[in-house]
Scaffold this active site. Structure first.
Site, PDB file in Angstrom:
ATOM      1  N   ASP A  47     -17.278   1.137  -4.169  1.00 40.71           N
ATOM      2  CA  ASP A  47     -16.377   1.626  -3.115  1.00 40.71           C
ATOM      3  C   ASP A  47     -17.022   2.720  -2.276  1.00 40.71           C
ATOM      4  OD1 ASP A  47     -14.294   0.017  -3.751  1.00 40.71           O
ATOM      5  OD2 ASP A  47     -13.183   1.519  -4.883  1.00 40.71           O
ATOM      6  N   LYS A  69     -14.509   1.112   2.946  1.00 36.84           N
ATOM      7  CA  LYS A  69     -14.427   1.401   4.369  1.00 36.84           C
ATOM      8  C   LYS A  69     -15.393   2.544   4.667  1.00 36.84           C
ATOM      9  CE  LYS A  69     -10.402   2.879   5.402  1.00 36.84           C
ATOM     10  NZ  LYS A  69      -8.993   2.919   5.739  1.00 36.84           N
ATOM     11  N   MET A 184      -5.293  12.105  -1.422  1.00 36.02           N
ATOM     12  CA  MET A 184      -5.006  11.462  -0.132  1.00 36.02           C
ATOM     13  C   MET A 184      -3.950  12.228   0.654  1.00 36.02           C
ATOM     14  SD  MET A 184      -5.128   7.508  -1.468  1.00 36.02           S
ATOM     15  CE  MET A 184      -4.475   7.779  -3.112  1.00 36.02           C
TER      16      MET A 184
END
Ligand code: SAH
Length: 281
Positions: A47, A69, A184
């Site tokens: 990741d 990403k 987050m």
């Protein structure tokens, strides 16, 4: 470590997927099981939050597949990642699925593991050091301290849709959690801080924001609930970040070991004001 010690660790068999935590950044925080897996895997699916230095410990022959990403590229869909893992395993490869922190802490590791099992793929789970514990420790913030808290709450700052989790009872968290560790949380910090204040937390409650913890780019901002959003914006801090709310943050004044390692003096030897001598139990 000698090879004979490594050989006492489990062997990866073809067709297996090992779902492994890579810790927050510093490769020194990898477990022995993680290093053992990095040495054996034929293919490593990793990741965005996996530090490049961690991949440096991989077998040079291993194929490395990026599944996150970065650089504006869209994130691989969760379903596609799981299907890819299944296909690789069915080809008889030894597959290492490497995720930042701990795979079962806000990392969708549970979902991936479940899909693998549903498809009959044998798995092993290797826990890792989660950013909300180890990343804070790298900033000199202990998530528990006897003089501060007997509980700690780990919470995510946004849900699957990217919104603040509406299912979360922020007022309940404000009331019941002595120390709150937010993953987050950057995008919605203003709303989160507002909700915690509405739930009774003080405007001057200490907050630490640790970005890219345990990496070369680590930054730490000490602020308060009332000023966190503005201070984060002013400092230009960007994710990934762990946000810690609570008096445990004050301990950084005596435990900022990274600054001390470069010669800085502790700012306060007794930031909680207890005056308890170290010997007294
Ligand atoms: N499984 C991971 C968490 C994945 S969710 C773990 O256990 O740590 C992604 C969030 O984790 C990021 O948005 C950030 O809040 C946090 N995070 C992961 N690595 C981090 C790091 N090195 N520094 C700061 N925050 C980190």
């Amino acid at each position: 470590m000698s090879d004979s010690l490594f050989s006492s660790l489990p062997q990866m068999s073809p067709g297996w997927v090992w779902l492994c935590g890579a810790g927050p950044g510093d490769p020194g925080l990898l477990t022995l099981h993680a290093v053992n897996a990095l040495r054996q895997a034929d293919v490593i699916v990793y990741d965005a939050l996996v530090d490049d230095r961690v991949l440096g410990w991989a077998n040079p022959q291993a194929e490395k597949v990026y599944a996150g990403k970065r650089g504006g590229k869209p994130s691989a869909k969760q379903r596609d990642i799981s299907l890819r893992l299944i296909a690789l395993a069915r080809e008889g490869r030894r597959v290492l699925r490497l995720k930042g922190g701990d795979p079962f802490v806000f990392g969708r590791g549970g979902e991936e593991a479940q899909t693998l099992v549903q498809h009959g793929i044998p798995i092993r789970i290797i826990p890792g050091i989660s950013a909300g514990i180890g990343g804070l420790a790298y900033a000199g913030v202990p998530v528990t301290h006897r003089d501060v808290n007997q509980s700690v709450t780990f919470v995510t700052g946004h849900d699957q849709s990217g919104a603040t989790p509406s299912t979360l009872d922020w007022e309940g968290i404000a009331r019941g959690s002595q120390v709150i560790v937010i993953y987050m949380g950057m995008k919605h910090i203003a709303r989160i801080a507002e909700a915690l204040i509405a739930g009774g937390r003080a405007l001057d409650e200490p907050v630490a924001v640790v970005t890219s913890a345990a990496t070369d780019a680590q930054q730490v901002l000490e602020t308060t609930l009332g000023t966190a959003a503005a201070d984060i914006a002013r400092a230009g801090l960007a994710p990934p970040a762990i946000i810690c709310v609570g008096r445990a943050v004050l301990m950084r004044q005596v435990l900022d070991w990274q600054s001390m390692a470069t010669g800085a003096a502790p700012r306060d030897l007794d930031p909680l004001g207890r005056g308890r001598p170290a010997e007294a139990g």
